[in-house]
Design a protein around this motif. Structure first.
Motif, PDB file in Angstrom:
ATOM      1  N   GLY A   1      59.279  32.209 -77.256  1.00 56.78           N
ATOM      2  CA  GLY A   1      59.843  32.814 -76.087  1.00 56.78           C
ATOM      3  C   GLY A   1      59.007  34.145 -75.515  1.00 56.78           C
ATOM      4  O   GLY A   1      58.078  34.466 -76.173  1.00 56.78           O
ATOM      5  N   VAL A   2      59.506  34.409 -74.806  1.00 57.51           N
ATOM      6  CA  VAL A   2      59.079  35.569 -73.745  1.00 57.51           C
ATOM      7  C   VAL A   2      60.029  36.824 -73.708  1.00 57.51           C
ATOM      8  O   VAL A   2      61.091  36.643 -73.407  1.00 57.51           O
ATOM      9  CB  VAL A   2      58.477  35.130 -72.431  1.00 57.51           C
ATOM     10  CG1 VAL A   2      57.808  36.327 -71.463  1.00 57.51           C
ATOM     11  CG2 VAL A   2      57.183  34.030 -72.652  1.00 57.51           C
ATOM     12  N   GLN A   3      59.498  38.059 -73.720  1.00 50.76           N
ATOM     13  CA  GLN A   3      60.220  39.388 -73.540  1.00 50.76           C
ATOM     14  C   GLN A   3      59.798  39.865 -72.337  1.00 50.76           C
ATOM     15  O   GLN A   3      58.685  39.849 -71.788  1.00 50.76           O
ATOM     16  CB  GLN A   3      60.271  40.217 -74.618  1.00 50.76           C
ATOM     17  CG  GLN A   3      60.945  39.470 -76.078  1.00 50.76           C
ATOM     18  CD  GLN A   3      60.902  40.716 -76.981  1.00 50.76           C
ATOM     19  OE1 GLN A   3      60.419  41.785 -76.718  1.00 50.76           O
ATOM     20  NE2 GLN A   3      61.239  40.525 -78.029  1.00 50.76           N
ATOM     21  N   HIS A   4      60.846  40.497 -71.434  1.00 49.53           N
ATOM     22  CA  HIS A   4      60.238  41.321 -70.352  1.00 49.53           C
ATOM     23  C   HIS A   4      61.204  42.796 -70.408  1.00 49.53           C
ATOM     24  O   HIS A   4      62.518  42.666 -70.416  1.00 49.53           O
ATOM     25  CB  HIS A   4      60.430  40.541 -69.071  1.00 49.53           C
ATOM     26  CG  HIS A   4      60.026  41.595 -67.824  1.00 49.53           C
ATOM     27  ND1 HIS A   4      61.212  42.377 -67.196  1.00 49.53           N
ATOM     28  CD2 HIS A   4      58.864  41.835 -67.436  1.00 49.53           C
ATOM     29  CE1 HIS A   4      60.402  42.784 -66.254  1.00 49.53           C
ATOM     30  NE2 HIS A   4      59.199  42.469 -65.929  1.00 49.53           N
ATOM     31  N   GLN A   5      60.660  43.955 -70.539  1.00 51.03           N
ATOM     32  CA  GLN A   5      61.028  45.068 -70.257  1.00 51.03           C
ATOM     33  C   GLN A   5      60.724  46.287 -69.321  1.00 51.03           C
ATOM     34  O   GLN A   5      59.510  46.245 -69.246  1.00 51.03           O
ATOM     35  CB  GLN A   5      61.175  45.887 -71.702  1.00 51.03           C
ATOM     36  CG  GLN A   5      61.761  45.038 -72.781  1.00 51.03           C
ATOM     37  CD  GLN A   5      60.843  44.587 -74.124  1.00 51.03           C
ATOM     38  OE1 GLN A   5      59.744  45.117 -74.230  1.00 51.03           O
ATOM     39  NE2 GLN A   5      61.045  43.582 -74.839  1.00 51.03           N
ATOM     40  N   ARG A   6      61.678  46.762 -68.702  1.00 44.17           N
ATOM     41  CA  ARG A   6      61.379  47.905 -67.889  1.00 44.17           C
ATOM     42  C   ARG A   6      61.420  49.010 -68.906  1.00 44.17           C
ATOM     43  O   ARG A   6      62.356  49.339 -69.501  1.00 44.17           O
ATOM     44  CB  ARG A   6      62.235  47.966 -66.862  1.00 44.17           C
ATOM     45  CG  ARG A   6      61.668  49.162 -65.647  1.00 44.17           C
ATOM     46  CD  ARG A   6      62.760  48.915 -64.414  1.00 44.17           C
ATOM     47  NE  ARG A   6      64.041  49.373 -64.768  1.00 44.17           N
ATOM     48  CZ  ARG A   6      65.080  48.502 -64.888  1.00 44.17           C
ATOM     49  NH1 ARG A   6      65.010  47.142 -64.914  1.00 44.17           N
ATOM     50  NH2 ARG A   6      66.386  49.105 -65.398  1.00 44.17           N
ATOM     51  N   VAL A   7      60.696  50.216 -68.366  1.00 40.67           N
ATOM     52  CA  VAL A   7      60.608  51.354 -69.172  1.00 40.67           C
ATOM     53  C   VAL A   7      61.060  52.614 -68.470  1.00 40.67           C
ATOM     54  O   VAL A   7      60.871  52.784 -67.079  1.00 40.67           O
ATOM     55  CB  VAL A   7      58.953  51.835 -69.540  1.00 40.67           C
ATOM     56  CG1 VAL A   7      59.132  53.203 -70.291  1.00 40.67           C
ATOM     57  CG2 VAL A   7      58.573  50.580 -70.380  1.00 40.67           C
ATOM     58  N   GLU A   8      62.048  53.205 -68.659  1.00 40.17           N
ATOM     59  CA  GLU A   8      62.746  54.398 -68.179  1.00 40.17           C
ATOM     60  C   GLU A   8      62.677  55.532 -68.911  1.00 40.17           C
ATOM     61  O   GLU A   8      62.758  55.551 -70.260  1.00 40.17           O
ATOM     62  CB  GLU A   8      64.169  54.004 -67.798  1.00 40.17           C
ATOM     63  CG  GLU A   8      64.071  52.806 -66.685  1.00 40.17           C
ATOM     64  CD  GLU A   8      65.658  52.621 -66.297  1.00 40.17           C
ATOM     65  OE1 GLU A   8      66.557  53.333 -66.949  1.00 40.17           O
ATOM     66  OE2 GLU A   8      65.755  51.782 -65.484  1.00 40.17           O
ATOM     67  N   GLU A   9      62.722  56.836 -68.402  1.00 41.46           N
ATOM     68  CA  GLU A   9      63.090  57.801 -69.341  1.00 41.46           C
ATOM     69  C   GLU A   9      64.582  57.974 -69.730  1.00 41.46           C
ATOM     70  O   GLU A   9      65.323  57.475 -69.109  1.00 41.46           O
ATOM     71  CB  GLU A   9      62.853  59.126 -68.289  1.00 41.46           C
ATOM     72  CG  GLU A   9      61.379  59.406 -67.975  1.00 41.46           C
ATOM     73  CD  GLU A   9      60.595  59.980 -68.667  1.00 41.46           C
ATOM     74  OE1 GLU A   9      60.964  60.330 -70.127  1.00 41.46           O
ATOM     75  OE2 GLU A   9      59.249  60.041 -68.554  1.00 41.46           O
ATOM     76  N   GLU A  10      64.580  58.399 -70.868  1.00 37.62           N
ATOM     77  CA  GLU A  10      65.956  58.804 -71.604  1.00 37.62           C
ATOM     78  C   GLU A  10      66.821  59.849 -70.719  1.00 37.62           C
ATOM     79  O   GLU A  10      65.970  60.858 -70.201  1.00 37.62           O
ATOM     80  CB  GLU A  10      66.143  58.864 -72.988  1.00 37.62           C
ATOM     81  CG  GLU A  10      67.228  58.987 -73.712  1.00 37.62           C
ATOM     82  CD  GLU A  10      67.148  59.417 -75.206  1.00 37.62           C
ATOM     83  OE1 GLU A  10      67.139  58.364 -75.826  1.00 37.62           O
ATOM     84  OE2 GLU A  10      66.768  60.416 -75.453  1.00 37.62           O
ATOM     85  N   SER A  11      67.898  59.420 -70.434  1.00 32.42           N
ATOM     86  CA  SER A  11      68.675  60.687 -69.587  1.00 32.42           C
ATOM     87  C   SER A  11      68.371  62.121 -70.220  1.00 32.42           C
ATOM     88  O   SER A  11      68.641  62.408 -71.553  1.00 32.42           O
ATOM     89  CB  SER A  11      70.157  60.292 -69.328  1.00 32.42           C
ATOM     90  OG  SER A  11      70.890  61.202 -68.759  1.00 32.42           O
TER      91      SER A  11
END
Length: 283
Positions: free
Chosen positions: A271-281
């Motif tokens: 399978g395949v993963q997809h993640q968006r990266v964001e700053e922690e609050s």
């Protein structure tokens, strides 16, 4: 089988992926994909059931971690020959082991949060082993009896926390969201040779990791046997088996993860993963 858990956090349901790639709801058969389920007779019975007897799920619900209540998250370092060459390091004589906090575990496509104070966040696509039956001091030749299946893992790291803050690696490995697992738990009968699978990761559409599991120094059966000498492995435990070359830390000019980045990663048949990266609050 390709087993999954799907749905919003706290409302996950068990499912499987049929031969046509459709998601099926198996909650009429089992209430959840738990460690107890993996260790029990129902797990084997499900292998003999026809996927089409279970209702199809409409839409594209979130994919949760494919097993609930992960007990331990054991990781292996420097386990690809091509990665060792990239790092200019000798091949280890024995597996390098470290732990990752289970609070890092999340679904395959959930947002990755960069921790407050980060400066060197990095990616690592890895093949994961999910334990199905208790293992302690098991022989290499018996290890396969203790494996429920394999999965994709992104063993994210904050290298400054890991290498520059003293102590052990666990600090750089255990940030919340730094352990996406899944989307599937794939049983061994669906995989063939687990040491001949393409493994890759793309950052913002550019392929930065591209290898094959034939580069693994210590194979999955060896790792289960070896780790079981030092600690008992329990159903639902996860072993992350190391990453190939192409991580930021191996670049001549490292390109650390930043807010807005997107990672896409996968392993053949898993399978395949997809993640968006964001700053922690609060960062």
């Amino acid at each position: 089988m390709k087993l999954v858990r799907f749905g919003e956090v706290g409302q996950e349901k068990p499912g499987l992926i049929d031969d046509d790639g459709n998601l099926r709801d198996i909650s009429s058969f089992v209430s959840d994909i738990t460690p107890e389920f993996l260790a029990g007779d129902l797990f084997d019975q499900l292998k003999d059931a026809s996927a089409t007897t279970f209702p199809a799920v409409e839409g594209t619900p979130p994919m949760a971690v494919p097993v609930s209540h992960v007990g331990k998250f054991v990781c292996v370092g420097l386990n690809y020959a091509d990665h060792a060459r990239e790092a200019g390091l000798p091949v280890p004589e024995e597996p390098i082991l470290f732990m990752k906090a289970t609070s890092a575990v999340q679904g395959a496509n959930d947002v990755v949060k960069l921790p407050i104070g980060h400066s060197k966040a990095d990616w690592e696509v890895e093949l994961g082993i999910i334990i199905g039956k208790p293992a302690k001091n098991v022989a290499v030749g018996e290890s396969h009896h203790h494996i429920a299946g394999l999965c994709v893992i992104n063993d994210l790291s904050e290298r400054a926390f890991q290498m520059e803050r003293g102590g052990q690696w666990v600090k750089g490995k255990s940030c919340d969201t730094f352990g996406p697992v899944g989307p599937w738990l794939v049983t061994m009968d669906e995989i063939g040779d687990p040491h001949d699978l393409d493994i890759w990761l793309e950052l913002n559409g550019e392929r930065v990791q591209n290898s094959n599991t034939d580069q693994m120094i210590f194979k999955i059966e060896e790792l289960v046997s070896y780790i079981s000498q030092f600690m008992s492995l329990q159903p639902g435990d996860i072993i992350s088996t190391g990453t190939p070359p192409g991580v930021a830390a191996g670049m001549e000019t490292p390109r650390w993860l930043q807010n807005g980045d997107e990672m896409r990663l996968g392993i053949e048949k898993l399978g395949v993963q997809h993640q968006r990266v964001e700053e922690e609050s609060g960062a």
